[in-house]
Write a protein that holds these residues in place. Structure first.
Motif: not given
Lengths: 254, 236
Positions: A10-15, A20-23
């Motif tokens: 879950i953490d990896t997916i959130l990261l 991606a959001f930031l980019l």
């Protein structure tokens, strides 16, 4: 799948989503000319990344927060080196002493007395080697002894005498009771009662116990005031950071 | 003797010298203070480098041994190198391409201002403005969330003391926001002002007296060699 492994996934997916959001957002901001690709624009993006990475701690301790933490320590350390050189070593040691030893044509005369603090400073590094570590004590003794010597008269002057002066004002002028005289009396009572509360050589029973109880009340009001101030200070920082994200970075608020 | 007694003698001589210096308002005495203060700054500056060396050593070992989270140490080294490079870059470029006296140093590679140090507009100032400053502001604001949760526990009016804490904190908080003024102008002007000037002053003054007396006692213990913790442990 174990719960631990599940959490990690879950953490990896959130990261990945976060990056991606930031980019995506930054590509949109740069391509839409909301941000210019210059030192200021890049600075805003870096600051926004750090702000969001830090707030990610509200979810839990995560790699993004740790990266931000290590960036801060690394940059802080680098700045420490640069500032120590530019503000301490270069003007106080290199220019008046070391430069004369390196370059023959340096104008002026070398300040040889600076060899003493230079050696004491180098002795600090002796701490790293077991057999010579005792040499660093000389440097510590100089700093600690000097600090103690400078501190005693200064704190007596500024923190005792200057504080005693307003504590020992006349309460009544011409035997007229004013709001100010009540306040002076309250400050005197408060100061003495708090001092008695911190005086542990006598058991806090009977009269002493009663006075120290009043001291606790004064302390509680003071702690409440400090707490209120701290909370409001932090809240204004949160508002400032959110304003930065919405105004300078995302341009949602004009 | 050389290992334990000489540091005590140094601390005693330097300490007593500074106490006496305070009571001698002569130029020689003032100059001596300035000079020895400068020595302390030099030793302090070198000790910062020692601290940085220790941190580098710790992270270097982390990477070499592949401890968990060693990747973060790599990030730390990268940022450390970047800050050092950015900090010294203007001085290095100006060393090779000196500008005339009084002339503006200009910009290198089209975007790096050649201003050394942390003055406004320098590359190091950019790092401070966009990395250190937002980090610190966010870190302190983050504490706000935890303080808010702590407030729920601390603000339960279960006793007179807790009630006083609650009332004082609420008045101070209301006094700093427009809502407090809207409820009653006296909240910031009278109530908050009185709390800060009277009970808060009394408690803070007593605490200051306590801290000061403790500091004096501790300083005297150092000067007279009773307090030796700064010498560290060990047999030597």
């Amino acid at each position: 799948m174990t719960p631990e492994k599940n959490n990690k996934t879950i953490d990896t997916i959130l990261l990945i989503i976060f990056v991606a959001f930031l980019l995506g957002i930054n590509i949109f901001l740069f391509s839409g000319k909301y941000l210019h690709f210059d030192t200021q624009g890049v600075g805003i993006v870096v600051a926004a990344f750090l702000t969001l990475a830090m707030y990610s701690f509200l979810y839990k301790d995560n790699p993004l927060f740790k990266i931000a933490e290590h960036i801060f320590v690394g940059i802080g350390m680098g700045m420490g080196v640069v500032l120590t050189w530019l503000q301490v070593i270069k003007p106080l040691l290199y220019k008046p002493l070391i430069r004369h030893a390196i370059f023959d044509n340096t104008p002026g005369t070398p300040d040889y007395i600076l060899i003493v603090p230079m050696i004491l400073g180098i002795f600090m590094f002796a701490r790293l080697y077991g057999k010579t570590s005792w040499l660093s004590r000389w440097s510590f003794a100089f700093i600690v002894g000097g600090g103690a010597g400078i501190g005693i008269p200064v704190i007596i002057n500024s923190l005792i005498l200057k504080q005693l002066e307003p504590s020992l004002q006349p309460i009544f002028v011409d035997w007229v009771v004013t709001w100010q005289s009540i306040n002076i009396l309250l400050i005197l009572v408060g100061t003495i009662s708090v001092l008695i509360y911190f005086f542990f050589s006598l058991p806090h029973k009977g009269t002493i116990g009663g006075i120290s109880r009043i001291g606790i009340w004064f302390l509680m009001i003071s702690f409440g005031a400090t707490f209120g101030y701290t909370v409001m200070g932090r809240m204004s920082l949160i508002i400032q950071r959110i304003q930065f994200l919405l105004t300078d970075w995302l341009h949602i608020i004009k | 003797m050389i290992k334990r007694q000489i540091p005590l003698v140094i601390a005693f001589i330097v300490g007593v010298m500074f106490i006496i210096q305070f009571f001698v308002p002569h130029k020689v005495s003032q100059d001596a203070l300035t000079y020895v203060n400068q020595w302390s700054i030099i030793i302090g500056g070198i000790s910062i480098l020692l601290g940085i060396y220790s941190l580098i050593h710790f992270h270097f070992i982390s990477i070499r041994r592949g401890r968990p989270g060693w990747g973060f140490s790599v990030v730390l080294f990268g940022c450390f190198g970047l800050a050092v490079l950015v900090g010294f870059l203007p001085s290095i470029v100006l060393w090779f391409k000196p500008v005339q006296q009084g002339a503006e140093p200009g910009v290198w590679l089209g975007f790096i201002p050649l201003k050394p140090g942390v003055e406004e507009g320098s590359p190091l100032f950019w790092l401070f403005l966009n990395l250190i400053s937002p980090f610190m502001a966010t870190m302190f604001s983050l504490i706000g969330f935890f303080i808010a949760s702590a407030a729920f526990r601390a603000f339960r009016a279960r006793s007179i003391e807790a009630t006083l804490l609650l009332i004082a904190a609420v008045i101070i908080m209301l006094g700093q926001i427009p809502l407090g003024q809207m409820i009653w102008q006296g909240i910031p002007d009278i109530m908050m002002d009185w709390i800060l000037k009277v009970p808060n002053t009394a408690a803070k003054r007593a605490i200051t007296f306590g801290i000061t007396l403790g500091s004096i006692a501790f300083s005297l213990r150092i000067i007279f060699g009773i307090e030796r913790a700064y010498l560290g442990g060990g047999k030597d």
